[in-house]
Motif scaffolding. Structure first.
Motif, PDB file in Angstrom:
ATOM      1  N   GLU A   1      70.540 -23.366   3.908  1.00  0.00           N
ATOM      2  CA  GLU A   1      69.255 -25.194   2.668  1.00  0.00           C
ATOM      3  C   GLU A   1      68.335 -24.446   1.797  1.00  0.00           C
ATOM      4  O   GLU A   1      68.584 -24.809   0.815  1.00  0.00           O
ATOM      5  CB  GLU A   1      69.497 -25.869   3.370  1.00  0.00           C
ATOM      6  N   LEU A   2      67.846 -23.361   2.127  1.00  0.00           N
ATOM      7  CA  LEU A   2      66.912 -22.297   1.926  1.00  0.00           C
ATOM      8  C   LEU A   2      67.516 -21.765   0.430  1.00  0.00           C
ATOM      9  O   LEU A   2      66.904 -21.252  -0.302  1.00  0.00           O
ATOM     10  CB  LEU A   2      66.205 -21.551   2.645  1.00  0.00           C
ATOM     11  N   ALA A   3      68.349 -21.069   0.923  1.00  0.00           N
ATOM     12  CA  ALA A   3      69.391 -19.946  -0.370  1.00  0.00           C
ATOM     13  C   ALA A   3      69.787 -21.273  -0.795  1.00  0.00           C
ATOM     14  O   ALA A   3      69.741 -21.205  -2.056  1.00  0.00           O
ATOM     15  CB  ALA A   3      70.699 -19.868   0.800  1.00  0.00           C
ATOM     16  N   PHE A   4      70.025 -22.775  -0.908  1.00  0.00           N
ATOM     17  CA  PHE A   4      70.605 -23.439  -1.824  1.00  0.00           C
ATOM     18  C   PHE A   4      69.353 -23.703  -3.089  1.00  0.00           C
ATOM     19  O   PHE A   4      69.244 -23.935  -4.311  1.00  0.00           O
ATOM     20  CB  PHE A   4      71.181 -24.941  -1.303  1.00  0.00           C
ATOM     21  N   LEU A   5      67.603 -24.103  -1.587  1.00  0.00           N
ATOM     22  CA  LEU A   5      67.186 -24.332  -2.491  1.00  0.00           C
ATOM     23  C   LEU A   5      66.364 -23.560  -4.071  1.00  0.00           C
ATOM     24  O   LEU A   5      66.269 -23.244  -4.737  1.00  0.00           O
ATOM     25  CB  LEU A   5      65.770 -24.917  -1.626  1.00  0.00           C
ATOM     26  N   CYS A   6      66.675 -21.747  -2.705  1.00  0.00           N
ATOM     27  CA  CYS A   6      66.237 -21.080  -4.031  1.00  0.00           C
ATOM     28  C   CYS A   6      67.080 -20.807  -5.490  1.00  0.00           C
ATOM     29  O   CYS A   6      67.037 -19.850  -5.998  1.00  0.00           O
ATOM     30  CB  CYS A   6      65.987 -19.653  -3.121  1.00  0.00           C
ATOM     31  N   ASN A   7      68.596 -21.472  -5.508  1.00  0.00           N
ATOM     32  CA  ASN A   7      69.919 -20.929  -6.090  1.00  0.00           C
ATOM     33  C   ASN A   7      70.486 -20.567  -5.348  1.00  0.00           C
ATOM     34  O   ASN A   7      69.732 -19.642  -6.737  1.00  0.00           O
ATOM     35  CB  ASN A   7      69.036 -21.156  -7.575  1.00  0.00           C
ATOM     36  N   MET A   8      70.733 -19.279  -4.633  1.00  0.00           N
ATOM     37  CA  MET A   8      71.136 -18.143  -4.550  1.00  0.00           C
ATOM     38  C   MET A   8      72.643 -18.718  -3.531  1.00  0.00           C
ATOM     39  O   MET A   8      72.399 -19.472  -2.314  1.00  0.00           O
ATOM     40  CB  MET A   8      69.993 -17.019  -3.761  1.00  0.00           C
ATOM     41  N   SER A   9      73.364 -16.945  -3.108  1.00  0.00           N
ATOM     42  CA  SER A   9      74.292 -18.010  -2.330  1.00  0.00           C
ATOM     43  C   SER A   9      73.901 -17.121  -1.242  1.00  0.00           C
ATOM     44  O   SER A   9      72.555 -15.914  -1.059  1.00  0.00           O
ATOM     45  CB  SER A   9      74.693 -16.241  -2.474  1.00  0.00           C
ATOM     46  N   LEU A  10      74.256 -17.073   0.264  1.00  0.00           N
ATOM     47  CA  LEU A  10      73.539 -17.100   1.278  1.00  0.00           C
ATOM     48  C   LEU A  10      73.187 -15.154   1.107  1.00  0.00           C
ATOM     49  O   LEU A  10      72.137 -15.654   2.259  1.00  0.00           O
ATOM     50  CB  LEU A  10      74.412 -18.181   2.495  1.00  0.00           C
ATOM     51  N   SER A  11      74.351 -14.651   1.584  1.00  0.00           N
ATOM     52  CA  SER A  11      73.999 -13.394   1.616  1.00  0.00           C
ATOM     53  C   SER A  11      73.295 -12.676   0.545  1.00  0.00           C
ATOM     54  O   SER A  11      72.014 -11.859   0.785  1.00  0.00           O
ATOM     55  CB  SER A  11      75.323 -12.480   1.042  1.00  0.00           C
ATOM     56  N   SER A  12      72.782 -13.320  -0.290  1.00  0.00           N
ATOM     57  CA  SER A  12      70.952 -12.325  -1.224  1.00  0.00           C
ATOM     58  C   SER A  12      70.220 -13.330  -1.490  1.00  0.00           C
ATOM     59  O   SER A  12      69.173 -12.491  -1.171  1.00  0.00           O
ATOM     60  CB  SER A  12      72.040 -13.382  -3.296  1.00  0.00           C
ATOM     61  N   PHE A  13      70.804 -14.157  -0.596  1.00  0.00           N
ATOM     62  CA  PHE A  13      69.130 -14.816  -0.057  1.00  0.00           C
ATOM     63  C   PHE A  13      68.445 -13.928   1.615  1.00  0.00           C
ATOM     64  O   PHE A  13      66.776 -13.487   1.191  1.00  0.00           O
ATOM     65  CB  PHE A  13      69.233 -16.383   0.527  1.00  0.00           C
ATOM     66  N   LYS A  14      70.048 -14.214   2.101  1.00  0.00           N
ATOM     67  CA  LYS A  14      69.359 -13.150   3.472  1.00  0.00           C
ATOM     68  C   LYS A  14      68.982 -11.157   2.663  1.00  0.00           C
ATOM     69  O   LYS A  14      67.791 -10.906   3.337  1.00  0.00           O
ATOM     70  CB  LYS A  14      70.746 -12.521   4.170  1.00  0.00           C
TER      71      LYS A  14
END
Length: 271
Positions: free
Chosen positions: A190-203
């Protein structure tokens, strides 16, 4: 294709729990019944019927809560393009401050309803009671009316609206998302979604900033706070688990043992 402005009614008797929402347009929500909670990358806010909120286009998580059993969640929405906002500021520059200001990295504006705004909401409600579609130019006039009133009566608020289009860099977005949700049960996905990023990009971005995985980092920070509450405030695990973003006590105890190797009760006895 979306119209430049749309006035809609949203009414339901089913509460919604933290739904992923991608807003293609900016949106005013005039709450009539119930309660809305919105999570953004850097903050979260709860809206009640005496208030209304402006959300900028983008990703957020929304929850809708009924006021009581056998009642509805009821709101009126105005969705509009950013171009209409820019056009308004161009045409009414005399109502705005000429001072330059660093834009606010805040994707929402929460406002209280005064007597005029209560009646304005009633006027929207009346327009929507007919089955006939609302003439597009009339919808534009109602949005213009709202902007003009806010500009005249609440100049500071309209300045905030003008400054809401700021786009922060990726690192700042990630930092805001993490620090704002340390004590909530928002997931890494959900944090990745809020940042408008894919999960892999967020990590990847998270690891570059913090040198750790987001799951582990959040767990350590939440348990550090838990240990402080158990040690300094002498509170029981059963009194703090919900405050720390856990739905049940057993999950909290399991997480605590994962970091400290003992249960919260054992931790208190050893300190």
């Amino acid at each position: 294709m979306n119209e430049p402005v749309s006035i809609l009614r949203h009414r339901t008797n089913k509460p919604a729990v933290r739904t992923k929402i991608t807003l293609q347009q900016n949106m005013f929500t005039f709450l009539l019944e119930g309660e809305k909670t919105v999570h953004f990358a850097g903050s979260q806010i709860t809206v009640k019927p005496h208030q209304f909120i402006l959300l900028t286009a983008g990703n957020c998580l929304m929850s809708e809560k009924l006021a009581a059993e056998n009642t509805d969640y009821h709101s009126i929405l105005i969705l509009f393009d950013s171009k209409l906002l820019s056009d308004f500021f161009d045409r009414h520059s005399s109502l705005l401050s000429n001072q330059t200001k660093q834009p606010d990295n805040i994707p929402f504006l929460l406002l209280e309803k005064d007597e005029f705004l209560v009646n304005f909401t009633h006027s929207l409600d009346y327009m929507l009671k007919s089955d006939k579609p609302i003439y597009q130019d009339l919808q534009k006039v109602k949005l213009e009316e709202l902007f003009l009133y806010l500009a005249i009566q609440y100049p500071g608020k309209i300045e905030q609206i003008r400054n809401m289009s700021y786009e922060a860099n990726d690192e700042l977005i990630v930092r805001h998302a993490i620090t704002s949700h340390i004590d909530s049960n928002v997931t890494v996905e959900e944090l990745a979604f809020l940042c408008n990023m894919s999960l892999s990009s967020f990590k990847r971005r998270f690891a570059r900033i913090y040198g750790n995985s987001p799951n582990r980092w959040l767990l350590e920070k939440r348990m550090e706070r838990a240990a402080k509450m158990l040690r300094q405030d002498n509170r029981k695990a059963s009194e703090i688990y919900y405050e720390l973003g856990y739905e049940n006590l057993s999950s909290f105890i399991q997480s605590f043992k994962q970091i400290y190797g003992i249960t919260p009760k054992q931790y208190q006895l050893s300190n």
